[in-house]
Scaffold this motif. Structure first.
Motif, PDB file in Angstrom:
ATOM      1  N   LYS A 521      -0.687  14.646   8.936  1.00 30.88           N
ATOM      2  CA  LYS A 521      -0.479  13.203   9.016  1.00 30.88           C
ATOM      3  C   LYS A 521      -1.177  12.603  10.218  1.00 30.88           C
ATOM      4  CE  LYS A 521       3.734  12.830   6.294  1.00 30.88           C
ATOM      5  NZ  LYS A 521       5.183  12.629   6.243  1.00 30.88           N
ATOM      6  N   LEU A 522      -1.150  13.296  11.333  1.00 26.68           N
ATOM      7  CA  LEU A 522      -1.835  12.785  12.511  1.00 26.68           C
ATOM      8  C   LEU A 522      -3.339  12.745  12.275  1.00 26.68           C
ATOM      9  CD1 LEU A 522      -1.781  11.807  15.409  1.00 26.68           C
ATOM     10  CD2 LEU A 522      -1.726  14.200  16.167  1.00 26.68           C
ATOM     11  N   TRP A 523      -3.865  13.790  11.614  1.00 27.27           N
ATOM     12  CA  TRP A 523      -5.306  13.834  11.328  1.00 27.27           C
ATOM     13  C   TRP A 523      -5.708  12.685  10.415  1.00 27.27           C
ATOM     14  CZ3 TRP A 523      -8.074  14.751   6.734  1.00 27.27           C
ATOM     15  CH2 TRP A 523      -9.434  14.994   6.903  1.00 27.27           C
ATOM     16  N   VAL A 524      -4.919  12.449   9.353  1.00 29.10           N
ATOM     17  CA  VAL A 524      -5.210  11.352   8.436  1.00 29.10           C
ATOM     18  C   VAL A 524      -5.100  10.017   9.161  1.00 29.10           C
ATOM     19  CG1 VAL A 524      -4.374  10.127   6.394  1.00 29.10           C
ATOM     20  CG2 VAL A 524      -4.541  12.628   6.370  1.00 29.10           C
ATOM     21  N   TYR A 525      -4.064   9.883   9.993  1.00 29.55           N
ATOM     22  CA  TYR A 525      -3.857   8.630  10.721  1.00 29.55           C
ATOM     23  C   TYR A 525      -5.039   8.310  11.630  1.00 29.55           C
ATOM     24  CZ  TYR A 525      -1.933   5.392  14.188  1.00 29.55           C
ATOM     25  OH  TYR A 525      -1.739   4.329  15.036  1.00 29.55           O
ATOM     26  N   SER A 591       7.065   9.047   7.018  1.00 30.74           N
ATOM     27  CA  SER A 591       6.562   9.229   5.662  1.00 30.74           C
ATOM     28  C   SER A 591       5.088   8.816   5.633  1.00 30.74           C
ATOM     29  CB  SER A 591       7.359   8.378   4.684  1.00 30.74           C
ATOM     30  OG  SER A 591       7.145   6.992   4.944  1.00 30.74           O
ATOM     31  N   TRP A 592       4.421   9.109   4.521  1.00 32.84           N
ATOM     32  CA  TRP A 592       3.020   8.680   4.408  1.00 32.84           C
ATOM     33  C   TRP A 592       2.925   7.153   4.443  1.00 32.84           C
ATOM     34  CZ3 TRP A 592      -0.903  11.505   5.480  1.00 32.84           C
ATOM     35  CH2 TRP A 592      -0.868  12.886   5.272  1.00 32.84           C
ATOM     36  N   ARG A 593       3.913   6.474   3.865  1.00 35.37           N
ATOM     37  CA  ARG A 593       3.899   5.009   3.905  1.00 35.37           C
ATOM     38  C   ARG A 593       4.045   4.504   5.339  1.00 35.37           C
ATOM     39  NH1 ARG A 593       8.445   1.178   1.681  1.00 35.37           N
ATOM     40  NH2 ARG A 593       7.427  -0.842   1.853  1.00 35.37           N
ATOM     41  N   TYR A 594       4.855   5.211   6.111  1.00 37.75           N
ATOM     42  CA  TYR A 594       5.021   4.861   7.529  1.00 37.75           C
ATOM     43  C   TYR A 594       3.687   5.012   8.270  1.00 37.75           C
ATOM     44  CZ  TYR A 594       7.002   5.416  12.306  1.00 37.75           C
ATOM     45  OH  TYR A 594       7.314   5.317  13.646  1.00 37.75           O
ATOM     46  N   VAL A 595       2.993   6.111   8.019  1.00 37.95           N
ATOM     47  CA  VAL A 595       1.689   6.337   8.655  1.00 37.95           C
ATOM     48  C   VAL A 595       0.710   5.225   8.274  1.00 37.95           C
ATOM     49  CG1 VAL A 595      -0.305   7.892   8.708  1.00 37.95           C
ATOM     50  CG2 VAL A 595       2.002   8.837   8.809  1.00 37.95           C
ATOM     51  N   TRP A 596       0.696   4.857   7.005  1.00 38.80           N
ATOM     52  CA  TRP A 596      -0.179   3.778   6.539  1.00 38.80           C
ATOM     53  C   TRP A 596       0.192   2.456   7.214  1.00 38.80           C
ATOM     54  CZ3 TRP A 596      -4.550   2.562   4.257  1.00 38.80           C
ATOM     55  CH2 TRP A 596      -4.727   1.323   3.654  1.00 38.80           C
ATOM     56  N   THR A 597       1.495   2.179   7.307  1.00 41.48           N
ATOM     57  CA  THR A 597       1.936   0.930   7.934  1.00 41.48           C
ATOM     58  C   THR A 597       1.571   0.908   9.417  1.00 41.48           C
ATOM     59  OG1 THR A 597       3.787   0.847   6.367  1.00 41.48           O
ATOM     60  CG2 THR A 597       3.909  -0.596   8.282  1.00 41.48           C
ATOM     61  N   MET A 598       1.727   2.022  10.107  1.00 42.93           N
ATOM     62  CA  MET A 598       1.323   2.087  11.511  1.00 42.93           C
ATOM     63  C   MET A 598      -0.159   1.762  11.676  1.00 42.93           C
ATOM     64  SD  MET A 598       3.178   5.390  13.277  1.00 42.93           S
ATOM     65  CE  MET A 598       2.530   4.955  14.893  1.00 42.93           C
ATOM     66  N   ALA A 599      -0.959   2.291  10.767  1.00 41.35           N
ATOM     67  CA  ALA A 599      -2.407   2.094  10.869  1.00 41.35           C
ATOM     68  C   ALA A 599      -2.806   0.654  10.561  1.00 41.35           C
ATOM     69  CB  ALA A 599      -3.123   3.051   9.927  1.00 41.35           C
ATOM     70  N   ARG A 600      -2.077  -0.019   9.680  1.00 38.81           N
ATOM     71  CA  ARG A 600      -2.456  -1.357   9.223  1.00 38.81           C
ATOM     72  C   ARG A 600      -1.818  -2.483  10.026  1.00 38.81           C
ATOM     73  NH1 ARG A 600      -5.888  -3.542   6.189  1.00 38.81           N
ATOM     74  NH2 ARG A 600      -4.786  -4.251   4.341  1.00 38.81           N
ATOM     75  N   ALA A 601      -0.640  -2.229  10.625  1.00 41.01           N
ATOM     76  CA  ALA A 601       0.125  -3.322  11.227  1.00 41.01           C
ATOM     77  C   ALA A 601      -0.588  -3.927  12.420  1.00 41.01           C
ATOM     78  CB  ALA A 601       1.501  -2.824  11.639  1.00 41.01           C
ATOM     79  N   GLY A 602      -0.578  -5.252  12.476  1.00 47.74           N
ATOM     80  CA  GLY A 602      -1.142  -5.935  13.634  1.00 47.74           C
ATOM     81  C   GLY A 602      -0.191  -5.942  14.813  1.00 47.74           C
ATOM     82  N   TYR A 603       1.112  -5.642  14.533  1.00 48.76           N
ATOM     83  CA  TYR A 603       2.118  -5.635  15.599  1.00 48.76           C
ATOM     84  C   TYR A 603       3.010  -4.402  15.462  1.00 48.76           C
ATOM     85  CZ  TYR A 603       0.840 -10.540  16.207  1.00 48.76           C
ATOM     86  OH  TYR A 603       0.145 -11.697  16.430  1.00 48.76           O
ATOM     87  N   TRP A 604       3.288  -3.802  16.602  1.00 49.31           N
ATOM     88  CA  TRP A 604       4.324  -2.759  16.699  1.00 49.31           C
ATOM     89  C   TRP A 604       5.408  -3.299  17.626  1.00 49.31           C
ATOM     90  CZ3 TRP A 604       1.515   2.477  18.114  1.00 49.31           C
ATOM     91  CH2 TRP A 604       0.724   2.888  17.033  1.00 49.31           C
ATOM     92  N   VAL A 605       6.656  -3.147  17.224  1.00 46.68           N
ATOM     93  CA  VAL A 605       7.780  -3.539  18.081  1.00 46.68           C
ATOM     94  C   VAL A 605       8.821  -2.426  18.010  1.00 46.68           C
ATOM     95  CG1 VAL A 605       9.592  -5.240  18.517  1.00 46.68           C
ATOM     96  CG2 VAL A 605       7.367  -5.985  17.612  1.00 46.68           C
ATOM     97  N   ASP A 606       9.201  -1.889  19.157  1.00 54.30           N
ATOM     98  CA  ASP A 606      10.228  -0.855  19.120  1.00 54.30           C
ATOM     99  C   ASP A 606      10.971  -0.776  20.444  1.00 54.30           C
ATOM    100  OD1 ASP A 606       8.636   0.901  20.825  1.00 54.30           O
ATOM    101  OD2 ASP A 606       9.715   2.555  19.893  1.00 54.30           O
ATOM    102  N   SER A 607      12.063   0.001  20.449  1.00 53.28           N
ATOM    103  CA  SER A 607      12.942   0.062  21.621  1.00 53.28           C
ATOM    104  C   SER A 607      12.896   1.396  22.352  1.00 53.28           C
ATOM    105  CB  SER A 607      14.395  -0.190  21.180  1.00 53.28           C
ATOM    106  OG  SER A 607      14.834   0.845  20.318  1.00 53.28           O
ATOM    107  N   HIS A 608      12.244   2.388  21.791  1.00 48.12           N
ATOM    108  CA  HIS A 608      12.207   3.704  22.422  1.00 48.12           C
ATOM    109  C   HIS A 608      10.778   4.226  22.553  1.00 48.12           C
ATOM    110  CE1 HIS A 608      16.486   3.525  21.619  1.00 48.12           C
ATOM    111  NE2 HIS A 608      16.679   4.656  22.271  1.00 48.12           N
ATOM    112  N   GLY A 609      10.098   4.322  21.457  1.00 45.67           N
ATOM    113  CA  GLY A 609       8.727   4.800  21.486  1.00 45.67           C
ATOM    114  C   GLY A 609       8.301   5.270  20.113  1.00 45.67           C
ATOM    115  N   PHE A 610       7.219   4.707  19.588  1.00 45.31           N
ATOM    116  CA  PHE A 610       6.651   5.238  18.357  1.00 45.31           C
ATOM    117  C   PHE A 610       6.135   6.653  18.624  1.00 45.31           C
ATOM    118  CE2 PHE A 610       6.380   0.667  17.265  1.00 45.31           C
ATOM    119  CZ  PHE A 610       6.988   0.716  16.022  1.00 45.31           C
TER     120      PHE A 610
END
Length: 896
Positions: A521-525, A591-610
């Motif tokens: 997943k990291l390689w694909v990302y 999940s693979w969808r999560y990896v895709w969303t991370m790659a596409r999202a213009g914004y990341w917001v979180d409280s601990h760390g992606f």
């Protein structure tokens, strides 16, 4: 050179497990020791095994004839010891790596005659350990003789202690020979002789039980074991009396009731009524010898069992014993007279179980007893008769529906009330309908009966079955299924064993999943972020690593929705995460969808760390909201990163470099947190969005909490929210208040809402559930804060958020010095800045709660200073200001 410690390791015909014990000694961080292996004339290859050890620290002593006990070989090892300190170890057990060094330093530091540490037993294949009565070993302390803490008779082990050798020899302390349970006699004499000893809370010895059949058949040898324990108890009592410690005999006898007798009572359900009568005849004479008051101080169910032993009521004893082990089943019958609760149908003082508070539990924690009668199977359908006992009138007080549940199956039940007050149910369960997944299920589940109220509250209990019931075996789909009694408590359990083809497919799938979760997943990302464009109208939100819908990300998200910003938000959620509103779009974390969303999202917001190894795509903006203040050490000052290990530090440095903006509660947070993490980006110092509701209020929070946790309107709410201990995550040690003492003092006026840290694992004892509500699963901590009348915490930054409410804060910090020196560490002297009293005993806490207005007034000035330091920017408008600052200029935003 003389060794510092002699470790006496005894063995007999146990060469298969011996290498583990030897390795644990020779691998000690204290190198200057000797290992004395005492072979009790075994007939295996122990001698050959030892001869292959190439270590001059090892000495081998072989006895001429087997003793059949542990006393003689231990004495032989003690005689051979050359070091000024000695430890004892059994051949199947092992020392933790720093056991010798840590206990030696403790003895030298304190001048104690011996030092004792925690003993634990590995629990199954999980790798976790089950510690023996951890409350005995904390806090770390020096005890000036056993009279100062007679409860320590419960520590009747020889293998969790390091002794001064001269002390043992001068006092003539040796192990009884030709006696089982010689540890009990030895420790009784040891406690008599020791003028002072040290106690430490860390584990020093892991005890591995010898392999045995899963359900060994009862035998005459079991009764011999009972006789051995009784004999050891009698000799121990005599040792105390002969050494001028007659006043301690009653305390040591309490150990017999709480530990030794209970070992056998736990196993009673496996035995026949004839055996139980013989057991009672062995134990009864010793119970008659107990010192005055000993039985009265015993656990109520132990006291009930002792009364039934004395009365020779074998059948009732069998019923009562199942309240001690496994599911801790409710009694069949209970009697309420003048506010007291009695086991059975008679108001006899020996049957008084009022202290268990079983009649006062909220519905979700209430107890009902279910016993399986006839049970059979035809094809995949299991048929059984279930007799239900409702000793506390739960079913008569509430209108409920009943269902049987096991592995996704829910079978509606129709209990029929019987003339004796019990309920009878005919049940048919088709196990072919169990939810086992595409690749099957390899494991077991206990069968439960649940009663559900119209408001959704549920109470459930496991089914008790005759231990002699033969297993039922059947085939369901591609599984072999076994329905059988399980454990000492003999509860009904269904176990599935998938076919060989399914097991092979599951293994292949797990290997594919492993690869998919990590490197692949990291390689694909990394490839995706180079080719796919960012979408400025897409954001990925995450709170607490996907565990919940809460914290700063929640309130930022709700502000975005309130403003109707043109932003499509996806929320990261772990598998089985709960508490997310139905209309919140979710994506499963990693999940693979999560990896895709991370790659596409213009914004990341979180409280601990992606995920730390995933670089931020070019063009993505990352808002780190964090999840607290900086009372505890953080970043590069925290235990995980403060060591000089470049790998973890560089990994965290790269992760922090991804942040484009950091939400800050205020200047004090920035002063500590920013340099501790070497952060150089923008800081949005507008306060914490999660605290807006604490400032502005929410009238619905209190009713929501009271309804969800079944808290009566006439009870005040005390929120108890301790943080975890880094040295013992998931160990339950953060809950340091004596809940039993709190219940005795406050149950008539308060309810304690216990909110442990997500990294903690703690089960609220049943006997205090009338007072304590476990609120770990409750989805929003702010509701708990707003519903509460006061807070008890320790080093958790929840105290900073709570200060926004102005309500009383009490700090319970009995391990303050150890936490600062050896655990996480603090950035502040809590005793100097605390907004309320810093308490170290439950008695102090009770006194403070009983005089809360005066305590609050006394600390009002310090409270104000604390709030000024940590809450100065909390104006109730943080979410709006953060959204304006970070999400301004969105494409298509209204007004732009």
């Amino acid at each position: 050179m003389q060794p510092d410690v002699s470790v006496v390791l005894i063995t007999v015909n146990d060469s298969a497990r011996l290498p583990r014990a030897i390795a644990s000694v020779l691998g000690q961080s204290l190198r200057n020791l000797e290992l004395i292996i005492v072979d009790d004339a075994g007939a295996d290859d122990t001698a050959a095994l030892v001869s292959r050890l190439d270590d001059p620290r090892v000495r081998y002593v072989r006895r001429d004839a087997p003793s059949g006990h542990r006393g003689a070989p231990r004495n032989a090892g003690l005689d051979a010891a050359r070091a000024p300190h000695v430890m004892f170890l059994d051949g199947g057990d092992e020392l933790t790596r720093h056991a010798c060094k840590s206990l030696l330093l403790e003895v030298e530091r304190t001048g104690a005659d011996f030092a004792a540490g925690q003993i634990a037993r590995p629990a199954g294949a999980t790798g976790r350990t089950q510690r023996y009565r951890p409350e005995l070993f904390r806090p770390r302390r020096v005890v000036d003789g056993i009279r100062a803490e007679p409860r320590l008779f419960l520590d009747g082990f020889a293998t969790n202690k390091l002794y001064r050798t001269a002390f043992l020899r001068e006092q003539g302390l040796r192990f009884a020979e030709n006696l089982h349970h010689e540890d009990h006699v030895f420790t009784a004499a040891l406690f008599c002789a020791a003028r002072r000893f040290a106690i430490v809370p860390w584990t020093v010895c892991l005890s591995h039980p010898a392999a045995a059949p899963a359900s060994p058949p009862p035998s005459a040898g079991d009764l011999d074991g009972v006789r051995d324990r009784v004999r050891a108890a009698q000799i121990s009592d005599a040792v105390l009396r002969d050494n001028g410690c007659s006043d301690l005999v009653g305390h040591r006898q309490q150990r017999f009731l709480a530990q030794d007798l209970r070992v056998h009572l736990n196993k009673l359900p496996r035995h026949t009524k004839v055996w139980i009568k013989e057991f009672a005849s062995v134990v009864r004479p010793y119970l008659a010898e107990l010192e005055p008051g000993v039985l009265q101080r015993a656990d109520p169910m132990i006291r009930v069992c002792c009364h039934l032993i004395a009365a020779d009521q074998a059948e009732d004893l069998l019923v009562a014993a199942r309240s001690l082990t496994g599911p801790k089943a409710a009694p069949r019958h209970a009697l309420r007279v003048d506010g007291r609760t009695y086991w059975g149908t008679r108001a006899h003082p020996a049957l008084d179980i009022t202290p268990l508070r079983l009649a006062e539990l909220p519905f979700a924690a209430s107890r009902i007893r279910h016993e399986v009668g006839e049970i059979s199977c035809q094809g995949t359908v299991v048929s059984m008769t279930v007799r239900t006992y409702d000793p506390f009138a739960v079913l008569r007080r509430w209108k409920t529906t009943a269902e049987l549940t096991v592995k996704g199956l829910r079978v509606p039940l129709a209990p029929r009330r019987q003339p004796d007050g019990s309920y009878l149910t005919q049940v048919e369960v088709d196990l072919a309908r169990a939810r086992l997944g595409r690749l099957g299920f390899d494991g077991g589940r206990d069968v439960r009966v649940s009663h559900v109220r119209p408001d959704g509250h549920r109470t459930s209990d496991r089914l008790l079955v005759d231990p002699a019931t033969p297993p039922l075996t059947l085939t369901a789909g591609r599984h072999e299924v076994t329905v059988a009694p399980s454990g000492d408590g003999a509860v009904l359990r269904v176990s599935w064993r998938p076919s060989r083809a399914l097991r092979r497919a599951a293994r292949l799938r797990s290997l594919r999943d492993l690869a998919g979760r990590t490197e692949l997943k990291l390689w694909v990302y990394r490839g995706l972020i180079k080719v796919v464009p960012r979408r400025r109208d897409l954001a990925l939100f995450e709170s607490d690593l996907g565990a919940s819908y809460t914290g700063n990300p929640r309130y930022i998200y709700e502000e975005i929705r309130r403003r109707d910003l043109p932003l499509r938000v996806r929320w990261s959620a772990r598998a089985k995460a709960a508490g997310f509103p139905a209309d919140v779009p979710l994506v499963r974390r990693m999940s693979w969808r999560y990896v895709w969303t991370m790659a596409r999202a213009g914004y990341w917001v979180d409280s601990h760390g992606f995920p730390l190894d995933f670089p931020k795509p070019k063009g993505t903006r990352y808002l780190q909201t964090w999840h607290g203040q900086a009372l505890k050490t953080v970043g590069f000052e925290s235990p995980d990163l403060r060591g000089d290990f470049p790998g973890p530090r560089e990994r965290w440095r790269s992760a922090v470099a991804r942040w484009d903006a950091l939400v800050s509660p205020g200047p004090e947070f920035e002063r500590v947190f920013v340099p501790s993490n070497e952060y150089t980006g923008a800081v949005l110092g507008f306060g914490s969005p999660r605290c807006d509701v604490l400032v502005n209020g929410d009238p619905g929070a209190g009713p929501r909490v009271r309804e969800a946790l079944e808290i009566p309107e006439d009870r005040r709410i005390l929120l108890y929210a301790p943080t975890y201990r880094d040295l013992d995550r998931r160990g339950g040690t953060s809950v340091r208040v004596d809940l039993d003492a709190l219940a005795r003092a406050l149950a008539d006026h308060w309810v304690v809402v216990l909110r442990t840290h997500p990294a903690e694992r703690f089960t609220v004892p049943e006997r205090v559930r009338h007072l304590v509500r476990a609120a770990g699963p409750y989805p929003e901590v702010n509701d708990l804060i707003l519903a509460s009348d006061a807070l008890v915490s320790d080093y958790s930054s929840i105290i900073c958020d709570y200060a926004c409410t102005g309500r009383p804060i009490l700090l319970y910090a009995d391990d303050h010095d150890d936490y600062v020196r050896m655990d996480r560490g603090l950035n502040y002297d809590l005793r100097e800045i605390a907004p309320g009293p810093v308490l170290t005993t439950t008695a102090e806490l009770v006194a403070a709660l009983r005089d809360l207005p005066a305590v609050s007034a006394e600390h009002a000035e310090r409270y104000a200073d604390f709030a000024a330091l940590f809450c100065a920017e909390e104006t109730g408008k943080a979410a709006a200001r953060v959204v304006e600052a970070f999400f301004s200029g969105l494409p298509g935003e209204k007004g732009t």
